[in-house]
Design a protein around this motif. Structure first.
Motif, short mmCIF file in Angstrom:
data_model
loop_
_atom_site.label_atom_id
_atom_site.label_comp_id
_atom_site.label_asym_id
_atom_site.label_seq_id
_atom_site.Cartn_x
_atom_site.Cartn_y
_atom_site.Cartn_z
N GLU A 82 0.83 -1.21 0.00
CA GLU A 82 0.00 0.00 0.00
C GLU A 82 0.87 1.26 0.00
O GLU A 82 0.56 2.24 -0.68
CB GLU A 82 -0.93 0.02 1.22
CG GLU A 82 -1.97 -1.09 1.24
CD GLU A 82 -1.47 -2.36 1.94
OE1 GLU A 82 -0.25 -2.45 2.23
OE2 GLU A 82 -2.28 -3.26 2.16
N LEU A 83 1.94 1.23 0.76
CA LEU A 83 2.79 2.42 0.85
C LEU A 83 3.56 2.66 -0.43
O LEU A 83 3.72 3.81 -0.86
CB LEU A 83 3.74 2.29 2.04
CG LEU A 83 3.06 2.46 3.40
CD1 LEU A 83 4.03 2.11 4.53
CD2 LEU A 83 2.51 3.86 3.57
N ILE A 84 4.05 1.62 -1.06
CA ILE A 84 4.79 1.80 -2.31
C ILE A 84 3.91 2.43 -3.38
O ILE A 84 4.38 3.22 -4.19
CB ILE A 84 5.38 0.45 -2.78
CG1 ILE A 84 6.54 0.07 -1.85
CG2 ILE A 84 5.85 0.52 -4.23
CD1 ILE A 84 7.09 -1.31 -2.08
N ALA A 85 2.63 2.13 -3.36
CA ALA A 85 1.69 2.69 -4.34
C ALA A 85 1.21 4.09 -3.97
O ALA A 85 0.53 4.74 -4.76
CB ALA A 85 0.48 1.76 -4.48
N ASN A 86 1.59 4.59 -2.81
CA ASN A 86 1.10 5.88 -2.31
C ASN A 86 2.04 7.01 -2.75
O ASN A 86 3.23 7.00 -2.43
CB ASN A 86 1.00 5.80 -0.79
CG ASN A 86 0.34 7.00 -0.18
OD1 ASN A 86 0.82 8.11 -0.32
ND2 ASN A 86 -0.75 6.76 0.52
N ARG A 87 1.51 8.00 -3.48
CA ARG A 87 2.33 9.11 -3.98
C ARG A 87 2.93 9.93 -2.85
O ARG A 87 4.07 10.40 -2.95
CB ARG A 87 1.51 10.00 -4.90
CG ARG A 87 1.17 9.35 -6.22
CD ARG A 87 0.43 10.27 -7.15
NE ARG A 87 -0.64 11.04 -6.54
CZ ARG A 87 -1.92 10.67 -6.50
NH1 ARG A 87 -2.29 9.54 -7.05
NH2 ARG A 87 -2.82 11.42 -5.93
N ALA A 88 2.21 10.13 -1.77
CA ALA A 88 2.74 10.90 -0.65
C ALA A 88 3.92 10.18 0.00
O ALA A 88 4.89 10.81 0.41
CB ALA A 88 1.64 11.19 0.38
N TRP A 139 0.01 13.20 4.95
CA TRP A 139 -0.81 13.07 3.74
C TRP A 139 -0.95 11.62 3.30
O TRP A 139 -1.88 11.28 2.57
CB TRP A 139 -0.23 13.93 2.62
CG TRP A 139 -1.25 14.31 1.61
CD1 TRP A 139 -1.42 13.76 0.38
CD2 TRP A 139 -2.29 15.28 1.76
NE1 TRP A 139 -2.47 14.34 -0.26
CE2 TRP A 139 -3.03 15.27 0.57
CE3 TRP A 139 -2.66 16.16 2.78
CZ2 TRP A 139 -4.11 16.11 0.37
CZ3 TRP A 139 -3.74 16.99 2.58
CH2 TRP A 139 -4.45 16.96 1.39
N ILE A 140 -0.03 10.75 3.74
CA ILE A 140 -0.08 9.34 3.35
C ILE A 140 -1.46 8.75 3.64
O ILE A 140 -1.99 7.98 2.82
CB ILE A 140 1.03 8.54 4.06
CG1 ILE A 140 2.39 8.91 3.48
CG2 ILE A 140 0.79 7.03 3.96
CD1 ILE A 140 3.58 8.35 4.25
N ALA A 141 -2.04 9.08 4.75
CA ALA A 141 -3.32 8.50 5.14
C ALA A 141 -4.48 8.93 4.22
O ALA A 141 -5.52 8.28 4.20
CB ALA A 141 -3.66 8.90 6.58
N TYR A 142 -4.28 10.00 3.46
CA TYR A 142 -5.38 10.54 2.67
C TYR A 142 -5.26 10.22 1.18
O TYR A 142 -6.11 10.62 0.40
CB TYR A 142 -5.48 12.04 2.88
CG TYR A 142 -5.68 12.36 4.33
CD1 TYR A 142 -6.91 12.13 4.94
CD2 TYR A 142 -4.63 12.82 5.12
CE1 TYR A 142 -7.10 12.39 6.29
CE2 TYR A 142 -4.81 13.08 6.47
CZ TYR A 142 -6.05 12.85 7.04
OH TYR A 142 -6.22 13.10 8.37
N LEU A 143 -4.22 9.54 0.75
CA LEU A 143 -4.07 9.17 -0.68
C LEU A 143 -4.20 7.68 -0.86
O LEU A 143 -3.97 6.89 -0.05
CB LEU A 143 -2.72 9.65 -1.22
CG LEU A 143 -2.55 11.15 -1.33
CD1 LEU A 143 -1.18 11.47 -1.89
CD2 LEU A 143 -3.61 11.77 -2.21
#
Length: 143
Positions: A82-88, A139-143
């Motif tokens: 999930e984190l690797i796919a997250n732009r933030a 911002w990670i939590a919102y993307l």
């Protein structure tokens, strides 16, 4: 790191939130001490010897970074895909690289000995980068 350990973080109701608190505490320790040193570089507290203050502030900043790094790696391991796919998250990692390069530049040119205009620019840049890291982290939590 064992998969059972990571599975324990994922399945626990309290492990991930504790890691988040430790992560934020580490970032606070890091950024707070960098700001303290920056104020000294900009001339505030001029009666404080810069070398002594830097020794204390940078030691605490490194401890804070270590705490943030360890807790961050554990949080990452718990949800890597999930984190690797997250732009933030990607932006945060790039900013961490920029912070490391800036710190290397600062210490490599012995900016603490010079306390010149470039040293002040480097310190201000460091603070801006770390504030952007904080913003991306939230911002990670919102993307």
């Amino acid at each position: 790191m064992g998969t059972d350990f990571i599975a324990g973080i994922v399945s626990s109701a309290w492990a991930y939130p504790v890691l988040e608190v430790l992560h934020l505490a580490g970032v606070a320790l890091l950024l707070g001490n960098l700001l303290l040193l920056e104020l000294r570089v900009f001339g505030w507290g001029a009666t404080l010897p810069v070398r002594d203050l830097a020794r204390l502030a940078l030691t605490l900043a490194v401890v804070g970074f270590g705490l943030a790094a360890v807790s961050g790696l554990l949080m990452f391991a718990a949800q890597a895909a999930e984190l690797i796919a997250n732009r933030a998250f990607t932006c945060k990692m790039l900013l961490l690289l920029a912070a490391a390069c800036n710190a290397g530049w600062f210490h490599g040119r012995a900016s603490l000995d010079k306390l010149d205009a470039l040293a002040r620019v480097q310190m201000a840049l460091s603070t801006l980068i770390w504030l952007a890291v904080l913003g991306c982290g939230r911002w990670i939590a919102y993307l």
